[in-house]
Design a protein around this motif. Structure first.
Motif, PDB file in Angstrom:
ATOM      1  N   UNK A  68      12.801 -14.356   3.421  1.00 27.38           N
ATOM      2  CA  UNK A  68      11.801 -14.314   2.346  1.00 27.38           C
ATOM      3  C   UNK A  68      11.405 -12.881   2.039  1.00 27.38           C
ATOM      4  N   UNK A  69      11.137 -12.114   3.115  1.00 30.88           N
ATOM      5  CA  UNK A  69      10.708 -10.732   2.903  1.00 30.88           C
ATOM      6  C   UNK A  69      11.814  -9.918   2.249  1.00 30.88           C
ATOM      7  N   UNK A  70      13.056 -10.167   2.658  1.00 29.58           N
ATOM      8  CA  UNK A  70      14.171  -9.428   2.068  1.00 29.58           C
ATOM      9  C   UNK A  70      14.233  -9.687   0.565  1.00 29.58           C
ATOM     10  N   UNK A  72      17.042   1.837   0.142  1.00 26.15           N
ATOM     11  CA  UNK A  72      15.626   1.940   0.467  1.00 26.15           C
ATOM     12  C   UNK A  72      15.225   0.969   1.592  1.00 26.15           C
ATOM     13  N   UNK A  73      16.234   0.311   2.173  1.00 26.54           N
ATOM     14  CA  UNK A  73      15.990  -0.707   3.196  1.00 26.54           C
ATOM     15  C   UNK A  73      14.954  -0.313   4.266  1.00 26.54           C
ATOM     16  N   UNK A  74      15.044   0.871   4.882  1.00 22.44           N
ATOM     17  CA  UNK A  74      14.084   1.177   5.945  1.00 22.44           C
ATOM     18  C   UNK A  74      12.625   1.076   5.497  1.00 22.44           C
ATOM     19  N   UNK A  75      12.384   1.379   4.224  1.00 25.55           N
ATOM     20  CA  UNK A  75      11.005   1.309   3.727  1.00 25.55           C
ATOM     21  C   UNK A  75      10.509  -0.121   3.660  1.00 25.55           C
ATOM     22  N   UNK A  76      11.431  -1.080   3.725  1.00 26.72           N
ATOM     23  CA  UNK A  76      11.017  -2.483   3.660  1.00 26.72           C
ATOM     24  C   UNK A  76      10.868  -3.122   5.040  1.00 26.72           C
ATOM     25  N   UNK A 124       8.714  -2.686   7.489  1.00 27.18           N
ATOM     26  CA  UNK A 124       7.388  -3.197   7.885  1.00 27.18           C
ATOM     27  C   UNK A 124       7.096  -4.572   7.290  1.00 27.18           C
ATOM     28  N   UNK A 125       7.417  -4.755   6.006  1.00 25.43           N
ATOM     29  CA  UNK A 125       7.113  -6.042   5.374  1.00 25.43           C
ATOM     30  C   UNK A 125       7.999  -7.134   5.958  1.00 25.43           C
ATOM     31  N   UNK A 126       9.252  -6.787   6.219  1.00 23.34           N
ATOM     32  CA  UNK A 126      10.149  -7.789   6.820  1.00 23.34           C
ATOM     33  C   UNK A 126       9.622  -8.206   8.183  1.00 23.34           C
ATOM     34  N   UNK A 127       9.189  -7.246   8.962  1.00 20.77           N
ATOM     35  CA  UNK A 127       8.672  -7.549  10.291  1.00 20.77           C
ATOM     36  C   UNK A 127       7.428  -8.438  10.195  1.00 20.77           C
ATOM     37  N   UNK A 145       6.748  -1.691  -3.001  1.00 21.86           N
ATOM     38  CA  UNK A 145       6.937  -2.163  -1.623  1.00 21.86           C
ATOM     39  C   UNK A 145       7.227  -1.022  -0.660  1.00 21.86           C
ATOM     40  N   UNK A 146       7.409   0.183  -1.160  1.00 24.51           N
ATOM     41  CA  UNK A 146       7.664   1.303  -0.268  1.00 24.51           C
ATOM     42  C   UNK A 146       6.391   2.044   0.076  1.00 24.51           C
ATOM     43  N   UNK A 147       5.281   1.560  -0.447  1.00 23.20           N
ATOM     44  CA  UNK A 147       4.017   2.247  -0.185  1.00 23.20           C
ATOM     45  C   UNK A 147       3.379   1.731   1.104  1.00 23.20           C
ATOM     46  N   UNK A 148       2.954   2.647   1.973  1.00 24.22           N
ATOM     47  CA  UNK A 148       2.302   2.202   3.211  1.00 24.22           C
ATOM     48  C   UNK A 148       1.016   1.422   2.926  1.00 24.22           C
TER      49      UNK A 148
END
Lengths: 181, 473
Positions: A71-73, A97-101, A103-106, B162-165
């Motif tokens: 879902x997060x992906x 940009x995967x690494x920036x996502x 936190x949300x995936x986790x 979505x890249x914003x902390x």
């Protein structure tokens, strides 16, 4: 109604966790399958004494967690890479940009897993179930205090009102009582 | 499987200090913990609750005032755009972390002493996160637009970055709150069943009965229940570490000197646990004083162990402060050096907020060192004093990080002083009212100590325990 009530099973009280465990082993060896022990806290080793395996609750949780990650992906990539690309700081917005996502995936993995844990627990334990025949047994209310009980259900093939009663008394049960539905 | 370890011939073991002192029986535990909820509301409760709820109302009024007038009623300016709002947010969310540490991490590491404090600590987590959530919600100014934080398809076709902390923060904090509620409620179910079975009044029986979900302590239920509890603990452990890491990303991913450091995630997590344990003790010690029957459950051993954790995490925090200073020096970056040595420490240039830096240093690094002395760890007055210092110090830590970095940054012409307005001050005071009111309500209506887990750590709960002969029931 009161005269003709279906029998749910036989209940017996035990003195301690240790006595309950020994009794449970004997009930298991006698070949009963539709029975349960009731305790104020989880007694460790009781699963083995009852002949139950390890809880399989972790399976739905793994699936739930995987759905969370997926879902997060989708939630992050569909807007970012597809319908609403946003260039901030000149950083990439596609797969790079995967690494920036992460936190949300986790977070969504944990969130979905936690919800699955609780809902799977409720479903597997058949809760909420506000009415249950064992609540008709007055003595049973001590189960949330210091009471240790075994209840053998009447629908068990080996159940017999007299023989099971004798067995429960033999394994050390006291206050053996017929529980009505 | 687990049995095989027992059959080994073990050398003579040192006797452990019992977790429940005076060899209390299961019924005793049930009675003493439930009686707190069942007895008539004591007078002190009203004496405590009325002022707390009044302060909470003042806080709510200030929030309403700020929403209707705009963020201009706060003391922030164009240079210092974040101040007390985010300080308070980080302060409260950090406090929450101790509850999760006690309930999840200490569970996974089999620290059985956690059983008598985890319920109250988890409740504290929830109430602290409630207080924390207020600030990012209202600091956006147009509160009615706050729903834009959520990635919901909308008519404008706008999506969040979505890249914003800051968006990670939305996910982290809301997940943290939700999972904490689930974990807390799961732990409550068997104890709610106890209250249901003991309830005298119909209303109480009905209400506790509904929330106890018909729990009947069957082993077929406990089997899944224990697995669920383990899984939730396993999920909460990385979650709690992630939440404060994500909070620290709010700062660390920016380029402001004093924020832009890689040490922030571990430093923030250690600080959060440090401040959280101080708050756990701040509310548990008075609770223990008011309910002397809990002395056998929350013992000196517990206070001693929590003090040790405060000492450990306080020292980690002190180490992080020194690392920051070293990195500022070693980087050779004039802006970093200015922020740390001039703006914060006040060397060679009077830093405007240097006093706050020294308050922070004293409270967080020096004061917990008292806990090296054993007699201090079990002296409640000493423990309470240190905890008060830590509570103050951890608030100042966030103030120092946020305000000193912003007020005097790159360009001297844009430096601005910052001081809070009455609205900010009373909003912050109000969150203490909200926090304490919620905690007092919790003490009144829910079992403050996890009864079934405490019973589990008594010797009688061990199925291999040979009971001493006693009067039969």
């Amino acid at each position: 109604m009161a005269e003709y009530r279906k029998i749910y099973g036989l209940g017996a009280q035990f003195e301690s966790a240790a006595a309950l465990m020994k009794a449970a082993e004997k009930i298991r060896d006698a070949g009963f399958s539709k029975w349960d022990v009731h305790t104020p806290f989880p007694v460790h080793g009781m699963d083995k004494a009852m002949g139950l395996g390890k809880s399989w609750l972790s399976t739905p949780v793994l699936i739930g967690g995987a759905i969370g990650t997926l879902t997060a992906t989708l939630l992050t990539f569909i807007p970012s890479w597809g319908i609403y690309p946003m260039i901030v700081h000149g950083k990439p917005f596609n797969w790079a940009t995967l690494p920036a996502f992460f936190p949300i995936m986790f977070e969504l993995t944990v969130l979905f897993s936690a919800f699955t844990t609780v809902f799977a627990l409720l479903i597997m334990n058949q809760l909420p179930k506000w009415y249950h025949p064992v609540f008709n047994w007055e003595r049973f209310s001590r189960v949330t205090d210091d009471g240790f009980f075994i209840v053998v259900e009447a629908r068990d093939a080996k159940f017999s009102e007299t023989k099971t009663r004798a067995l429960l008394e033999e394994v050390g049960g006291s206050h053996v009582t017929l529980i009505h539905d | 499987m687990a049995e095989s370890a027992v059959t080994l011939t073990t050398p003579k073991e040192l006797e452990r200090v019992p977790l429940v002192t005076n060899d209390r029986k299961h019924t005793w535990i049930t009675d003493k913990v439930s009686s707190i909820v069942e007895e008539r509301t004591p007078l002190w409760w009203w004496v405590a609750f009325l002022p707390c709820s009044l302060i909470a109302l003042i806080g709510l009024f200030c929030i309403g005032y700020q929403i209707s007038n705009g963020v201009g009623v706060w003391g922030e300016n164009k240079t210092v755009g974040w101040a007390w709002d985010i300080t308070n947010f980080v302060f409260w969310i950090g406090i929450g972390h101790a509850g999760t540490l006690i309930s999840a991490i200490l569970f996974l590491t089999r620290q059985k002493w956690r059983t008598s404090i985890n319920r109250a600590a988890e409740a504290m987590t929830l109430f602290a996160v409630v207080c924390a959530g207020i600030f990012p919600g209202i600091h956006v100014g147009r509160v009615w637009m706050a729903w834009f934080l959520a990635p919901i398809p909308n008519a404008n076709g706008i999506w969040p970055n979505f890249r914003s902390p800051l968006l990670w923060d939305v996910f982290a904090v809301s997940t943290y709150f939700t999972v904490s509620v689930l974990f807390w409620y799961t732990g409550l179910v068997p104890d709610l069943a106890t209250l249901r079975d003991r309830a005298k009044s119909r209303v109480a029986k009905y209400l506790y009965g509904i929330f106890a979900l018909g729990w009947r302590g069957s082993n077929r239920q406990w089997r899944h229940y224990e697995m669920a509890y383990l899984l939730l603990a396993g999920l909460s452990t990385p979650l709690v570490l992630s939440v404060h890491s994500v909070v620290s990303f709010d700062f660390a991913t920016s380029i402001v000197p004093g924020w832009h450091t890689t040490i922030f995630p571990p430093y923030f997590v250690a600080g959060a646990i440090f401040g959280g344990f101080a708050m756990v003790l701040t509310i548990l010690l008075p609770a223990r004083l008011l309910y002397p029957q809990l002395d056998d459950l929350v013992t000196r051993q517990h206070v001693d162990k929590m003090s040790k954790i405060i000492l450990l995490t306080g020292t980690i925090v002190g180490y992080a402060y020194l690392t920051e200073l070293f990195m500022a020096y070693y980087s050779g970056n004039p802006f970093e050096k200015f922020t740390f040595f001039s703006a914060r420490m006040g060397i060679d240039n009077p830093g405007w907020y240097a006093w706050a830096y020294y308050v922070m240093m004293f409270c967080n690094v020096i004061s917990p060192q008292l806990f090296w002395i054993k007699s201090m760890r079990t002296n409640y007055i000493a423990v309470m004093t240190v905890c008060m210092f830590v509570n103050v110090g951890m608030w100042f830590e966030r103030f120092v990080i946020i305000v000193t970095s912003l007020a005097q940054d790159f360009l001297p012409s844009s430096w601005r002083h910052y001081s809070p307005s009455w609205v900010e001050i009373w909003t912050f005071v109000g969150t203490f009212g909200i926090f304490l009111s919620l905690f007092l309500l919790f003490m009144r209506f829910l079992p403050m100590i996890c009864m079934f887990e405490v019973k589990l750590v008594t010797p009688e709960a061990d199925p291999h325990h040979e009971p001493k002969k006693e009067g039969q029931h």
